[in-house]
Enzyme design. Structure first.
Site, mmCIF file in Angstrom:
data_model
loop_
_atom_site.group_PDB
_atom_site.id
_atom_site.type_symbol
_atom_site.label_atom_id
_atom_site.label_comp_id
_atom_site.label_asym_id
_atom_site.label_seq_id
_atom_site.Cartn_x
_atom_site.Cartn_y
_atom_site.Cartn_z
ATOM 1 N N LYS A 39 -51.775 66.215 -34.319
ATOM 2 C CA LYS A 39 -51.273 66.472 -32.956
ATOM 3 C C LYS A 39 -52.447 66.450 -31.969
ATOM 4 O O LYS A 39 -53.383 65.678 -32.156
ATOM 5 C CB LYS A 39 -50.483 67.777 -32.923
ATOM 6 C CG LYS A 39 -49.407 67.829 -34.011
ATOM 7 C CD LYS A 39 -48.462 68.968 -33.888
ATOM 8 C CE LYS A 39 -47.439 68.905 -35.015
ATOM 9 N NZ LYS A 39 -46.388 69.896 -34.902
ATOM 10 N N HIS A 81 -41.652 61.695 -33.100
ATOM 11 C CA HIS A 81 -41.841 63.116 -33.388
ATOM 12 C C HIS A 81 -41.087 63.940 -32.346
ATOM 13 O O HIS A 81 -41.023 63.559 -31.183
ATOM 14 C CB HIS A 81 -43.341 63.464 -33.362
ATOM 15 C CG HIS A 81 -43.608 64.832 -33.902
ATOM 16 N ND1 HIS A 81 -43.405 65.959 -33.150
ATOM 17 C CD2 HIS A 81 -44.007 65.251 -35.118
ATOM 18 C CE1 HIS A 81 -43.689 67.025 -33.890
ATOM 19 N NE2 HIS A 81 -44.062 66.612 -35.089
ATOM 20 N N GLU A 84 -37.628 66.270 -40.053
ATOM 21 C CA GLU A 84 -38.350 67.431 -39.530
ATOM 22 C C GLU A 84 -37.422 68.235 -38.625
ATOM 23 O O GLU A 84 -37.301 67.930 -37.426
ATOM 24 C CB GLU A 84 -39.555 66.972 -38.707
ATOM 25 C CG GLU A 84 -40.591 66.199 -39.484
ATOM 26 C CD GLU A 84 -41.968 66.353 -38.858
ATOM 27 O OE1 GLU A 84 -42.863 66.853 -39.544
ATOM 28 O OE2 GLU A 84 -42.137 65.995 -37.675
ATOM 29 N N ASN A 130 -50.503 65.369 -39.652
ATOM 30 C CA ASN A 130 -50.378 65.090 -38.219
ATOM 31 C C ASN A 130 -51.212 66.120 -37.453
ATOM 32 O O ASN A 130 -50.829 67.284 -37.375
ATOM 33 C CB ASN A 130 -48.893 65.188 -37.830
ATOM 34 C CG ASN A 130 -48.675 65.072 -36.339
ATOM 35 O OD1 ASN A 130 -49.576 64.716 -35.585
ATOM 36 N ND2 ASN A 130 -47.458 65.382 -35.904
#
Ligand code: PGA
Length: 263
Positions: A19, A102, A172, A17
């Site tokens: 981001k 997320h 996560e 990821n």
């Protein structure tokens, strides 16, 4: 990840990821990752660059085992939503999967599990696989609420049309993301087991078929230990996925760990 047969649980998934990182010059990292992976499909590999790079990244990895995905999509198919992207748009750009829920979006964009569920429905309808993220905050863990918070997020974020073939779950813990901290192997195993049991009960699938990734400060230094855990079906990597050498080192650890699944 878009190869249906690749979703078998025995195959570990290494997802990166990016981001809000990456300019066109950074496509060189994706090129290096593709070169490092070669033709091996021992583990599944997916990179989630910013939306601006999806098209170029997808073109770069075409025909290789590396998949490209998006970091978010909106539930609606089209409309007056300035700055947002639909599932069809990111798919059209070359994404085969999308990260949803997320914690940076749950916190920074006030995304509720209900919204994430709608996004996942839209993604699945469009033919994108979903990686649905969940995890407790530091305060929730300290208060003994980690299990109940994650169980609630799982129940509310995953739509009824999800299956182990089109959906991956990523545990996560918020406090582990970008902090250099990670839960103990026992804590990861017990959370994954709890999530897997819940999915098995709800979807009446063999509980072992769901892929549950761990994410939060995964690095080349700790990847082998995390991936050795029988309850861990792969990793979602943030910072360490930005650099080809460190991401390839994590992929190498996953390949080693996947040998445990071989007959
Ligand atoms: P990190 O991020 O690996 O930089 O901790 C993980 C994530 O947010 O998915």
């Amino acid at each position: 990840m878009n190869d249906k047969s690749s979703m078998a649980k025995s195959k570990l998934l290494v997802a990166g990821n990016w981001k809000m990182n990456g300019l066109r010059a950074d496509l060189a990292q994706i090129e290096a990752i593709k070169a490092g992976v070669g033709t091996s499909r021992a583990v599944d590999i997916a990179i989630f660059p910013p939306a601006t790079l999806i098209q170029a990244a997808a073109a770069l990895v075409e025909g290789s085992p590396v998949q490209v995905g998006a970091q978010d999509c909106r539930p609606e198919p089209a409309g007056a939503f300035t700055g947002d992207l639909s599932a069809a748009m990111v798919k059209d750009a070359g994404a085969s999967a999308v990260i949803l829920g997320h914690s940076e979006r749950r916190a920074g964009h006030c995304e509720t599990s209900r919204i994430i569920r709608q996004k996942a429905s839209a993604a699945l309808k469009t033919g994108l696989e979903s990686i649905i993220c969940l995890g407790e905050t530091k305060g929730e863990r300290a208060a003994g609420l980690a299990s109940s918070v994650c169980a609630r997020q799982l129940a509310d974020s995953v739509p009824d049309e999800s299956s182990p073939v089109n959906t991956v779950i990523a545990y996560e813990p918020v406090w582990a993301i970008g902090s250099g901290l990670s839960p103990s192997a026992e804590d990861i195993a017990s959370m994954h087991s709890l999530l897997r049991t819940q999915l098995g009960e709800r979807f009446r699938d063999a509980r072992g078929q769901w892929r549950i990734l761990y994410g939060g400060s995964v690095t080349p230094a700790n990847a082998a230990a995390i991936l050795e855990n029988d309850e861990v079906d792969g990793v979602l990597v943030g910072g360490a996925s930005l650099n080809a050498a460190s991401f390839l080192a994590i992929i190498a650890a996953a390949r080693e760990a996947s040998k445990r699944c071989e007959p």
